[in-house]
Design a protein around this motif. Structure first.
Motif, mmCIF file in Angstrom:
data_model
loop_
_atom_site.group_PDB
_atom_site.id
_atom_site.type_symbol
_atom_site.label_atom_id
_atom_site.label_comp_id
_atom_site.label_asym_id
_atom_site.label_seq_id
_atom_site.Cartn_x
_atom_site.Cartn_y
_atom_site.Cartn_z
ATOM 1 N N THR A 35 0.835 -1.205 0.000
ATOM 2 C CA THR A 35 0.000 0.000 0.000
ATOM 3 C C THR A 35 0.867 1.251 0.000
ATOM 4 O OG1 THR A 35 -1.808 -1.135 1.110
ATOM 5 C CG2 THR A 35 -1.784 1.273 1.254
ATOM 6 N N ASN A 36 1.905 1.280 0.828
ATOM 7 C CA ASN A 36 2.803 2.442 0.851
ATOM 8 C C ASN A 36 3.454 2.660 -0.501
ATOM 9 O OD1 ASN A 36 2.240 3.010 3.499
ATOM 10 N ND2 ASN A 36 4.143 2.177 4.305
ATOM 11 N N ALA A 37 3.867 1.589 -1.159
ATOM 12 C CA ALA A 37 4.494 1.720 -2.479
ATOM 13 C C ALA A 37 3.495 2.252 -3.501
ATOM 14 C CB ALA A 37 5.065 0.377 -2.932
ATOM 15 N N LEU A 38 2.258 1.804 -3.416
ATOM 16 C CA LEU A 38 1.236 2.280 -4.352
ATOM 17 C C LEU A 38 0.901 3.754 -4.120
ATOM 18 C CD1 LEU A 38 -1.181 -0.786 -4.351
ATOM 19 C CD2 LEU A 38 0.248 -0.008 -6.264
ATOM 20 N N VAL A 39 0.834 4.155 -2.868
ATOM 21 C CA VAL A 39 0.435 5.526 -2.528
ATOM 22 C C VAL A 39 1.595 6.506 -2.687
ATOM 23 C CG1 VAL A 39 -0.355 7.015 -0.632
ATOM 24 C CG2 VAL A 39 -1.418 4.781 -0.996
ATOM 25 N N HIS A 40 2.777 6.119 -2.231
ATOM 26 C CA HIS A 40 3.895 7.057 -2.172
ATOM 27 C C HIS A 40 5.001 6.778 -3.178
ATOM 28 C CE1 HIS A 40 2.144 8.582 1.500
ATOM 29 N NE2 HIS A 40 2.118 7.353 1.996
ATOM 30 N N GLY A 41 4.964 5.622 -3.825
ATOM 31 C CA GLY A 41 6.029 5.243 -4.747
ATOM 32 C C GLY A 41 5.768 5.717 -6.159
ATOM 33 N N ASP A 42 6.560 5.188 -7.049
ATOM 34 C CA ASP A 42 6.461 5.550 -8.462
ATOM 35 C C ASP A 42 6.415 4.271 -9.282
ATOM 36 O OD1 ASP A 42 6.481 6.955 -10.839
ATOM 37 O OD2 ASP A 42 8.626 7.369 -10.789
ATOM 38 N N GLY A 43 5.374 4.104 -10.072
ATOM 39 C CA GLY A 43 5.238 2.912 -10.901
ATOM 40 C C GLY A 43 4.713 1.735 -10.112
ATOM 41 N N ALA A 44 4.548 0.626 -10.813
ATOM 42 C CA ALA A 44 4.069 -0.599 -10.173
ATOM 43 C C ALA A 44 5.155 -1.163 -9.259
ATOM 44 C CB ALA A 44 3.693 -1.631 -11.228
ATOM 45 N N PRO A 45 4.799 -1.534 -8.034
ATOM 46 C CA PRO A 45 5.814 -2.091 -7.138
ATOM 47 C C PRO A 45 6.190 -3.515 -7.524
ATOM 48 C CG PRO A 45 3.678 -2.071 -6.059
ATOM 49 C CD PRO A 45 3.503 -1.399 -7.388
ATOM 50 N N THR A 46 7.390 -3.896 -7.146
ATOM 51 C CA THR A 46 7.865 -5.263 -7.290
ATOM 52 C C THR A 46 7.892 -5.882 -5.902
ATOM 53 O OG1 THR A 46 9.247 -4.669 -9.170
ATOM 54 C CG2 THR A 46 9.818 -6.701 -8.014
ATOM 55 N N VAL A 47 7.356 -7.098 -5.785
ATOM 56 C CA VAL A 47 7.271 -7.768 -4.491
ATOM 57 C C VAL A 47 8.090 -9.053 -4.543
ATOM 58 C CG1 VAL A 47 5.712 -8.856 -2.821
ATOM 59 C CG2 VAL A 47 4.958 -6.828 -4.095
ATOM 60 N N VAL A 48 8.933 -9.240 -3.528
ATOM 61 C CA VAL A 48 9.717 -10.475 -3.404
ATOM 62 C C VAL A 48 9.463 -11.031 -2.011
ATOM 63 C CG1 VAL A 48 12.023 -11.491 -3.370
ATOM 64 C CG2 VAL A 48 11.500 -9.642 -4.980
ATOM 65 N N LEU A 49 9.077 -12.305 -1.951
ATOM 66 C CA LEU A 49 8.840 -13.001 -0.692
ATOM 67 C C LEU A 49 9.801 -14.177 -0.621
ATOM 68 C CD1 LEU A 49 4.953 -13.139 -0.922
ATOM 69 C CD2 LEU A 49 6.321 -11.500 0.377
ATOM 70 N N GLU A 50 10.546 -14.261 0.489
ATOM 71 C CA GLU A 50 11.499 -15.364 0.659
ATOM 72 C C GLU A 50 11.305 -15.972 2.040
ATOM 73 O OE1 GLU A 50 15.682 -14.559 -0.797
ATOM 74 O OE2 GLU A 50 14.877 -12.527 -0.563
ATOM 75 N N LEU A 51 11.121 -17.275 2.099
ATOM 76 C CA LEU A 51 11.013 -17.985 3.359
ATOM 77 C C LEU A 51 12.344 -18.674 3.625
ATOM 78 C CD1 LEU A 51 9.213 -18.865 5.709
ATOM 79 C CD2 LEU A 51 8.513 -20.826 4.307
ATOM 80 N N THR A 59 10.116 -7.946 0.579
ATOM 81 C CA THR A 59 10.731 -6.764 -0.017
ATOM 82 C C THR A 59 9.786 -6.195 -1.058
ATOM 83 O OG1 THR A 59 12.934 -7.726 0.277
ATOM 84 C CG2 THR A 59 12.750 -5.853 -1.234
ATOM 85 N N VAL A 60 9.511 -4.905 -0.953
ATOM 86 C CA VAL A 60 8.659 -4.211 -1.914
ATOM 87 C C VAL A 60 9.463 -3.035 -2.445
ATOM 88 C CG1 VAL A 60 6.498 -2.989 -2.307
ATOM 89 C CG2 VAL A 60 6.564 -4.915 -0.702
ATOM 90 N N SER A 61 9.691 -3.038 -3.751
ATOM 91 C CA SER A 61 10.488 -1.956 -4.352
ATOM 92 C C SER A 61 9.628 -1.185 -5.348
ATOM 93 C CB SER A 61 11.741 -2.517 -5.026
ATOM 94 O OG SER A 61 11.400 -3.484 -5.983
ATOM 95 N N ASP A 62 10.022 0.062 -5.549
ATOM 96 C CA ASP A 62 9.359 0.911 -6.539
ATOM 97 C C ASP A 62 10.401 1.834 -7.143
ATOM 98 O OD1 ASP A 62 9.147 3.778 -5.312
ATOM 99 O OD2 ASP A 62 8.499 2.461 -3.698
#
Length: 113
Positions: A35-51, A59-62
């Motif tokens: 949500t923070n990436a969508l509201v405050h970031g730029d472009g579509a966020p990239t999400v990486v989940l590692e167990l 990790t959410v990048s924008d």
């Protein structure tokens, strides 16, 4: 694009339930970071989940290199509490700049085992 938050949260919850891991905190962290990436970031966020070793690394990048600003705590605020919601349940979290691309906000949560 906001519907992606619910979709990602459901996918994570179902995956963690299938492997017998707790999902509440990881789902909260994922929701807030996306949500923070969508509201405050730029472009579509990239999400990486590692167990790894009973911990989930989210990790959410924008594409925005704008610094993350946390407002002064104020119980009367109706928005701007996303990082407060991340800080409390996360084992650890942080922000890293990604060269000239943007930034990655990450959080770690124990998921039991």
């Amino acid at each position: 694009m906001p519907e992606i938050v619910g979709t990602l949260r459901r996918l994570l919850r179902e995956t963690l339930q299938i492997i017998g891991r707790g999902a509440d905190v990881p789902c909260l962290l994922l929701s807030e970071l996306v949500t923070n990436a969508l509201v405050h970031g730029d472009g579509a966020p990239t999400v990486v989940l590692e167990l790894r070793a009973h911990k989930l690394y989210i990790t959410v990048s924008d594409a925005s290199a704008a610094p993350i600003l946390r407002p002064v705590p104020d119980d009367t605020r109706t928005s701007g509490r996303g990082l407060d919601l991340v800080d409390s349940p996360a084992d650890e979290w942080g922000v890293e700049l990604i060269g000239s691309y943007g930034k990655a906000v990450w959080a770690v949560a124990a998921v039991g085992g």
